[in-house]
Scaffold this active site. Structure first.
Site, PDB file in Angstrom:
ATOM      1  N   GLU A   1      16.694 -29.173   6.008  1.00  9.20           N
ATOM      2  CA  GLU A   1      18.137 -29.077   5.772  1.00  9.20           C
ATOM      3  C   GLU A   1      18.449 -28.667   4.327  1.00  9.20           C
ATOM      4  OE1 GLU A   1      19.654 -32.856   7.248  1.00  9.20           O
ATOM      5  OE2 GLU A   1      19.667 -32.074   9.298  1.00  9.20           O
TER       6      GLU A   1
ATOM      7  N   ASP B   1      17.531 -36.618  16.339  1.00  6.06           N
ATOM      8  CA  ASP B   1      18.126 -37.154  15.111  1.00  6.06           C
ATOM      9  C   ASP B   1      18.981 -38.377  15.432  1.00  6.06           C
ATOM     10  OD1 ASP B   1      19.135 -37.569  12.624  1.00  6.06           O
ATOM     11  OD2 ASP B   1      20.403 -35.788  12.569  1.00  6.06           O
TER      12      ASP B   1
ATOM     13  N   GLU C   1      25.600 -43.523  12.324  1.00  3.55           N
ATOM     14  CA  GLU C   1      26.078 -42.133  12.285  1.00  3.55           C
ATOM     15  C   GLU C   1      26.508 -41.627  13.663  1.00  3.55           C
ATOM     16  OE1 GLU C   1      23.242 -39.414  10.635  1.00  3.55           O
ATOM     17  OE2 GLU C   1      24.458 -37.660  11.097  1.00  3.55           O
TER      18      GLU C   1
HETATM   19  C1  GCV Z   1      20.274 -37.471   4.648  1.00  4.02           C
HETATM   20  C2  GCV Z   1      21.011 -35.952   9.645  1.00  4.02           C
HETATM   21  C3  GCV Z   1      22.202 -36.467   8.907  1.00  4.02           C
HETATM   22  C4  GCV Z   1      22.117 -36.144   7.424  1.00  4.02           C
HETATM   23  C5  GCV Z   1      20.799 -36.721   6.873  1.00  4.02           C
HETATM   24  C6  GCV Z   1      19.658 -36.132   7.687  1.00  4.02           C
HETATM   25  C7  GCV Z   1      18.319 -36.694   7.263  1.00  4.02           C
HETATM   26  O1  GCV Z   1      21.016 -34.562   9.672  1.00  4.02           O
HETATM   27  O2  GCV Z   1      23.368 -35.942   9.469  1.00  4.02           O
HETATM   28  O3  GCV Z   1      23.211 -36.729   6.786  1.00  4.02           O
HETATM   29  O4  GCV Z   1      20.645 -36.415   5.514  1.00  4.02           O
HETATM   30  O5  GCV Z   1      19.844 -36.434   9.043  1.00  4.02           O
HETATM   31  O6  GCV Z   1      17.869 -37.618   7.919  1.00  4.02           O
HETATM   32  O7  GCV Z   1      17.744 -36.209   6.322  1.00  4.02           O
END
Ligand code: GCV
Length: 659
Positions: A274, A353, A381
């Site tokens: 990411e 995720d 989340e």
């Molecule tokens: C810390 C998901 C979440 C992100 C998070 C990522 C990760 O994509 O939406 O906020 O980033 O996981 O675990 O690195």
């Protein structure tokens, strides 16, 4: 007629504070019957913590008035961090710990037994942690915003500076230690220029001060670092990441860190993920990248928690060959045995995720020559954002009971292939720490399960409820029922049968059936007029074959695939008939209607508790339950309408579905 509060529960309500969570004041006046006696080598901090705990339990009244000795002793014959509690028929209680941490855990265990009203005459228990490393990860940005945080701002950072209330940190550390947590990373794994500076000479003294608070409670501090730090902080060129200059830079940083924080736990690293840079982007393997950092920390006893959450986040939705859940296994499996011993591969429980339901990652147990870590998410989340009630103990119990790579329960790998259990914290600076007061149960459950993955959700949630609400005349039992039921309820009104990614984009709360359908994140369910789901069997992307053959066979066949994972592994026609005789579509409809009804039931139950609860906690939870009901109705109507419009098939029971 609502039950009248009795005197004891009135007193309880006066002492109750949401801030105290499961360490409520005044919950056991019997605590004043003990006098602490410390044996040789017992740290002064443990003695203080024990005395303070006893005082807290009697709400400061008459602590130490009687004199049953409570003998604290070190016993190195116990397993690391283990403890033993033994009562000599009421004449004395002996509390032994293997080491400083073991003593603290024994003290907290004793205090919690006392608070829960256990029969101390028969106290005889020994315990030691299953996972060596039990860590909370904070996703706190240094500007004070908590990424995916639903409980206020960071308790560590403000305006790019490490600033905190020492008392609050001590109280947090006590909460964590009381459930056996022994590590914490304080900053977000999405590392920025500002947060990269936490390992600079200027900022290390500040981190060291904070680490000193946690150290007392047996908690070692870790930091998230960026793979590119030598360039960002040291101005080095990283075109050749294996160049000696880069290794030297890390070694020199490690020396600096350990000169300030001798028990520093290590680095948490999100690399090649990411938009964070990493070894793959620089032409070297994940193992070479992780080892670079690991070799710098090894002489000091530090660890690298190297995350496996790596996938193509720039996928084209038209591409049906690339299957995101396969990415981590494809990347890491062949590197087994190539990592330094102080690297722990930190793997999210599921390959997507933190969705409401996913199978366990096929990487668990698939790399016998590599230490692994299980990563869970306490912050909600995708599971209601601490507005909706969601008992993660039940969710994790299911994760731990399900297999990893091969048949058998994941929980059996903890302490073996899985050395660390980490979880993303749900804590912020809200007065009650977790936004939703009942979400405190999730932090509690994480610690308990990392310590002992064999515990049931039922045991954990009932223990937490008794400690938090035990004085309120029958409230604890009802709260526990709600928390235990809540995971299934949330799943019902959102995305049953592992139907992932129907949330609103970016913030991830509430329904948007095609929100992620045409985006770049590899998050597709590919619903059309007749079917939904990705075929991940051997006839489709082949994801199922990442599991050991016996298990792969179970997942591969729509007739043997567990129903809860159906839409993860298979593309299923709406008309497909499930074992109970209902079609997939009708099951979807039913599930959404039932979920909303269950939330209405939570509200009725909570309203029934009103006379027995302090006004503040009653009101704060009630307000959230009302918001949860709105959310549940929205999910029901949006998802049911979505499927009705796709199929044109009405609900068999004729309930309201908007056309
Ligand atoms: C810390 C998901 C979440 C992100 C998070 C990522 C990760 O994509 O939406 O906020 O980033 O996981 O675990 O690195």
């Amino acid at each position: 007629m609502s039950p009248k509060p009795d005197v004891a529960s009135t007193q309880w309500a006066e002492n109750y504070s949401e801030y105290a969570a499961w360490l409520q004041r005044g919950s056991a006046c019997r605590a004043n019957a003990f006098t602490v006696q410390a044996g040789t080598g017992v740290p002064e901090f443990a003695v203080q913590e024990c005395r303070e705990g006893l005082r807290r339990l009697c709400a400061d009244e008459g602590a130490g008035a009687d004199n049953t000795p409570l003998c604290l002793r070190l016993n190195m014959a116990l397993p690391p961090e283990g403890y033993r509690l033994k009562s000599d028929t009421g004449r004395c209680v002996t509390l032994e710990g293997a080491d400083a941490n073991g003593l603290l855990y024994g003290i907290y265990a004793f205090l919690l037994r006392l608070a829960a009203g256990a029969n101390l005459e028969q106290l005889d228990e020994a315990s030691a942690p299953a996972a060596r490393y039990r860590v909370v990860n904070h996703w706190d940005r240094v500007d004070g915003v908590v990424e995916r945080g639903y409980a206020g701002k960071s308790i560590f950072f403000r305006e790019n500076t490490l600033v905190y209330e020492p008392k609050r940190i001590r109280d947090y550390a006590r909460l964590l230690a009381s459930v056996g947590i022994n590590g914490i990373s304080i900053n977000n794994m999405n590392v920025t220029l500002e947060s990269a500076r936490l390992i600079s000479d200027e900022q290390l003294p500040l981190v060291a001060k904070l680490a000193g608070i946690f150290r007392d409670f047996g908690i070692r501090v870790a930091l998230a670092v960026g793979f590119e730090s030598p360039a960002v902080l040291g101005g080095l060129c990283m075109e050749k990441p294996l160049d000696a200059s880069i290794a030297d830079w890390w070694a020199q940083r490690a020396n600096a860190i350990y000169s300030h924080i001798p028990d520093f736990l290590g680095f948490v690293v999100k690399a090649d993920s990411e938009f964070q840079s990493g070894p793959s982007a620089m032409g070297i393997s994940q193992a070479e990248g992780a080892n670079l950092l690991a070799r710098a920390l090894a002489p000091h006893g530090g660890l690298v928690f190297w995350r496996c959450f790596i996938y193509d986040c720039l996928q084209d939705w038209r591409d049906t060959q690339t299957d995101r859940p396969m990415a981590a296994y494809d990347l890491f499996k062949s590197l087994d045995g190539q990592f330094e011993p102080n690297v722990i591969l930190q793997i999210k429980n599921g390959p997507s995720d933190f969705q409401v339901r996913e199978p366990n990652s096929p990487l668990f147990g698939a790399m016998p020559g590599t230490s692994q870590g299980l990563e869970l998410q306490i912050t909600q989340e995708y599971t209601g954002q601490q507005i909706d009630l969601y008992g993660l103990a039940v969710h994790w119990e299911e994760v731990l009971a399900a297999p990893g790579h091969a048949p058998g329960q994941l929980r059996n790998l903890i302490g073996g292939a899985i050395q660390a259990v980490s979880a993303i914290s749900n804590v912020g600076d809200d007065e009650n720490w977790t936004g939703h007061t009942l979400a405190q149960a999730n932090l509690f459950a994480f610690g308990r399960l990392a310590w002992n993955p064999a515990l049931t959700a039922n045991e954990i949630v009932r223990e937490w409820a008794a400690l938090s609400f035990g004085g309120a005349g029958g409230v604890a039992e009802e709260v526990a029922e709600m928390v235990l039921a809540s995971r299934a309820v949330y799943e019902k009104y959102t995305t049953p049968m592992s139907l992932c990614w129907m949330v609103n984009i970016n913030h991830h709360y509430g329904p948007s059936p095609e929100g992620y359908e045409f985006m770049k994140w590899g998050t597709y369910h590919r619903a059309n007029w007749e079917a939904i789901g990705v075929d991940r069997s051997s006839r489709g992307t082949g994801y199922a074959s990442q599991y050991a053959p016996q298990l792969a066979g179970v997942y591969d066949d729509i007739r043997t695939c567990p129903q809860e994972f159906l839409l993860y592994f298979h593309r299923v026609a709406y008309s497909h008939v499930l074992p109970d005789g209902r079609t997939l579509l009708q099951t979807m409809y039913d599930s959404h209607f039932e979920g909303v009804q269950a939330v209405e039931g939570f509200i009725t139950a909570w309203e029934g508790l009103k006379p027995r609860l302090p006004v503040s906690v009653y009101a704060s939870v009630h307000a959230r339950l009302l918001r949860q009901l709105d959310n549940a109705r929205e999910w029901r109507d949006v998802v049911n309408t979505y499927f009705y419009r796709k199929t044109g098939i009405a609900d068999r029971q004729g309930r309201k579905i908007y056309p």
